[in-house]
Design a protein around this motif. Structure first.
Motif, PDB file in Angstrom:
ATOM      1  N   MET A   1       0.746  -1.276  -0.044  1.00  0.00           N
ATOM      2  CA  MET A   1       0.000  -0.095  -0.021  1.00  0.00           C
ATOM      3  C   MET A   1       0.836   1.279  -0.016  1.00  0.00           C
ATOM      4  SD  MET A   1      -3.128  -0.670   2.668  1.00  0.00           S
ATOM      5  CE  MET A   1      -4.565  -0.097   2.039  1.00  0.00           C
ATOM      6  N   ASP A   2       0.580   2.118  -0.737  1.00  0.00           N
ATOM      7  CA  ASP A   2       1.235   3.351  -0.674  1.00  0.00           C
ATOM      8  C   ASP A   2       0.680   4.479   0.411  1.00  0.00           C
ATOM      9  OD1 ASP A   2       2.499   5.955  -1.591  1.00  0.00           O
ATOM     10  OD2 ASP A   2       1.464   6.176  -3.137  1.00  0.00           O
ATOM     11  N   LYS A   3       1.522   4.636   1.356  1.00  0.00           N
ATOM     12  CA  LYS A   3       1.287   5.496   2.617  1.00  0.00           C
ATOM     13  C   LYS A   3       0.896   6.742   2.141  1.00  0.00           C
ATOM     14  CE  LYS A   3       3.454   3.022   6.187  1.00  0.00           C
ATOM     15  NZ  LYS A   3       2.598   2.899   7.090  1.00  0.00           N
ATOM     16  N   VAL A   4       1.514   7.444   1.272  1.00  0.00           N
ATOM     17  CA  VAL A   4       1.028   8.978   0.846  1.00  0.00           C
ATOM     18  C   VAL A   4      -0.596   9.199   0.456  1.00  0.00           C
ATOM     19  CG1 VAL A   4       1.530  10.580  -1.039  1.00  0.00           C
ATOM     20  CG2 VAL A   4       3.311   9.234  -0.091  1.00  0.00           C
ATOM     21  N   ASN A   5      -1.078   8.110   0.015  1.00  0.00           N
ATOM     22  CA  ASN A   5      -2.660   8.214  -0.504  1.00  0.00           C
ATOM     23  C   ASN A   5      -3.530   7.345   0.810  1.00  0.00           C
ATOM     24  OD1 ASN A   5      -1.952   9.409  -2.820  1.00  0.00           O
ATOM     25  ND2 ASN A   5      -1.595   7.344  -4.002  1.00  0.00           N
ATOM     26  N   MET A   6      -2.952   6.882   1.652  1.00  0.00           N
ATOM     27  CA  MET A   6      -3.791   6.336   2.713  1.00  0.00           C
ATOM     28  C   MET A   6      -4.690   7.475   3.432  1.00  0.00           C
ATOM     29  SD  MET A   6      -2.707   3.784   5.729  1.00  0.00           S
ATOM     30  CE  MET A   6      -2.106   2.737   4.766  1.00  0.00           C
ATOM     31  N   GLU A   7      -5.894   6.931   3.591  1.00  0.00           N
ATOM     32  CA  GLU A   7      -6.733   8.066   4.225  1.00  0.00           C
ATOM     33  C   GLU A   7      -6.549   7.876   5.537  1.00  0.00           C
ATOM     34  OE1 GLU A   7     -11.290   9.844   3.356  1.00  0.00           O
ATOM     35  OE2 GLU A   7     -10.590   7.825   2.608  1.00  0.00           O
ATOM     36  N   GLN A   8      -6.771   9.206   6.297  1.00  0.00           N
ATOM     37  CA  GLN A   8      -6.630   9.059   7.855  1.00  0.00           C
ATOM     38  C   GLN A   8      -7.871   9.492   8.359  1.00  0.00           C
ATOM     39  OE1 GLN A   8      -3.586   8.611   9.701  1.00  0.00           O
ATOM     40  NE2 GLN A   8      -2.856   7.677   7.842  1.00  0.00           N
ATOM     41  N   VAL A   9      -8.208   8.899   9.674  1.00  0.00           N
ATOM     42  CA  VAL A   9      -9.431   9.562  10.505  1.00  0.00           C
ATOM     43  C   VAL A   9      -8.607  10.056  11.582  1.00  0.00           C
ATOM     44  CG1 VAL A   9     -11.316   8.488   9.116  1.00  0.00           C
ATOM     45  CG2 VAL A   9     -10.058   7.302  11.061  1.00  0.00           C
ATOM     46  N   ARG A  10      -9.422  11.197  12.184  1.00  0.00           N
ATOM     47  CA  ARG A  10      -9.054  11.608  13.569  1.00  0.00           C
ATOM     48  C   ARG A  10     -10.256  11.317  14.458  1.00  0.00           C
ATOM     49  NH1 ARG A  10      -8.020  17.108  12.949  1.00  0.00           N
ATOM     50  NH2 ARG A  10      -5.935  16.670  12.660  1.00  0.00           N
ATOM     51  N   ILE A  11      -9.864  10.562  15.642  1.00  0.00           N
ATOM     52  CA  ILE A  11     -11.114  10.288  16.452  1.00  0.00           C
ATOM     53  C   ILE A  11     -10.875  10.804  17.484  1.00  0.00           C
ATOM     54  CG2 ILE A  11     -12.143   8.084  17.551  1.00  0.00           C
ATOM     55  CD1 ILE A  11     -10.452   6.300  15.124  1.00  0.00           C
ATOM     56  N   THR A  12     -11.960  11.493  18.217  1.00  0.00           N
ATOM     57  CA  THR A  12     -11.842  12.170  19.458  1.00  0.00           C
ATOM     58  C   THR A  12     -12.980  11.674  20.233  1.00  0.00           C
ATOM     59  OG1 THR A  12     -11.210  14.235  17.930  1.00  0.00           O
ATOM     60  CG2 THR A  12     -12.221  14.658  20.430  1.00  0.00           C
ATOM     61  N   LEU A  13     -12.534  11.725  21.790  1.00  0.00           N
ATOM     62  CA  LEU A  13     -13.637  11.112  22.569  1.00  0.00           C
ATOM     63  C   LEU A  13     -14.256  12.420  23.089  1.00  0.00           C
ATOM     64  CD1 LEU A  13     -14.781   8.655  24.250  1.00  0.00           C
ATOM     65  CD2 LEU A  13     -12.903   9.057  26.195  1.00  0.00           C
ATOM     66  N   ILE A  14     -15.817  12.400  22.904  1.00  0.00           N
ATOM     67  CA  ILE A  14     -16.428  13.239  23.300  1.00  0.00           C
ATOM     68  C   ILE A  14     -17.388  13.107  24.508  1.00  0.00           C
ATOM     69  CG2 ILE A  14     -16.480  14.609  20.904  1.00  0.00           C
ATOM     70  CD1 ILE A  14     -19.301  13.538  20.450  1.00  0.00           C
ATOM     71  N   LYS A  15     -17.691  11.839  24.883  1.00  0.00           N
ATOM     72  CA  LYS A  15     -18.295  11.696  26.034  1.00  0.00           C
ATOM     73  C   LYS A  15     -17.586  10.745  27.085  1.00  0.00           C
ATOM     74  CE  LYS A  15     -22.889  11.764  24.329  1.00  0.00           C
ATOM     75  NZ  LYS A  15     -24.293  11.045  23.942  1.00  0.00           N
ATOM     76  N   SER A  16     -18.038  10.658  28.273  1.00  0.00           N
ATOM     77  CA  SER A  16     -16.979   9.975  29.215  1.00  0.00           C
ATOM     78  C   SER A  16     -17.180   8.482  29.234  1.00  0.00           C
ATOM     79  CB  SER A  16     -17.590  10.489  30.619  1.00  0.00           C
ATOM     80  OG  SER A  16     -17.020   9.688  31.689  1.00  0.00           O
ATOM     81  N   MET A  17     -16.162   7.691  29.514  1.00  0.00           N
ATOM     82  CA  MET A  17     -16.077   6.432  29.655  1.00  0.00           C
ATOM     83  C   MET A  17     -16.659   6.024  30.943  1.00  0.00           C
ATOM     84  SD  MET A  17     -12.346   5.387  27.881  1.00  0.00           S
ATOM     85  CE  MET A  17     -11.433   6.158  29.023  1.00  0.00           C
ATOM     86  N   ILE A  18     -16.974   6.639  31.755  1.00  0.00           N
ATOM     87  CA  ILE A  18     -17.797   6.331  33.068  1.00  0.00           C
ATOM     88  C   ILE A  18     -19.002   5.595  32.884  1.00  0.00           C
ATOM     89  CG2 ILE A  18     -18.617   7.077  35.220  1.00  0.00           C
ATOM     90  CD1 ILE A  18     -16.572   9.211  35.195  1.00  0.00           C
ATOM     91  N   ASP A  19     -19.176   4.435  33.492  1.00  0.00           N
ATOM     92  CA  ASP A  19     -20.397   3.781  33.363  1.00  0.00           C
ATOM     93  C   ASP A  19     -20.516   2.993  32.230  1.00  0.00           C
ATOM     94  OD1 ASP A  19     -21.260   4.043  36.171  1.00  0.00           O
ATOM     95  OD2 ASP A  19     -22.355   5.469  35.871  1.00  0.00           O
ATOM     96  N   ARG A  20     -19.500   2.640  31.474  1.00  0.00           N
ATOM     97  CA  ARG A  20     -19.679   2.044  30.073  1.00  0.00           C
ATOM     98  C   ARG A  20     -19.086   0.523  30.400  1.00  0.00           C
ATOM     99  NH1 ARG A  20     -22.916   5.472  27.715  1.00  0.00           N
ATOM    100  NH2 ARG A  20     -22.179   7.531  27.548  1.00  0.00           N
TER     101      ARG A  20
END
Length: 65
Positions: free
Chosen positions: A1-20
């Motif tokens: 795979m060509d790393k230059v063309n690899m699509e990236q995603v940014r994942i951000t936690l927006i809710k707490s992990m408490i009680d999950r």
């Protein structure tokens, strides 16, 4: 795979992990997220998107160019 063309995603936690369920906490840990408002950038592939799908109610996903 060509790393230059690899699509990236940014994942951000927006809710707490408490009680999950442990499974959701483990999924977030596998993604490398440990705190609220923390972001990680990962390659967009089936494995990552499957993990995001399991915790999509807790995270925000953005495509990164």
């Amino acid at each position: 795979m060509d790393k230059v063309n690899m699509e990236q995603v940014r994942i951000t936690l927006i809710k707490s992990m408490i009680d999950r369920p442990k499974r959701q906490k483990d999924t977030l840990a596998a993604l490398g997220i440990s705190k609220r408002e923390q972001s990680v950038t990962k390659p967009k592939n089936d494995q990552i998107m499957g993990m995001v799908n399991k915790v999509n109610h807790l995270v925000k996903v953005e495509t990164v160019e």
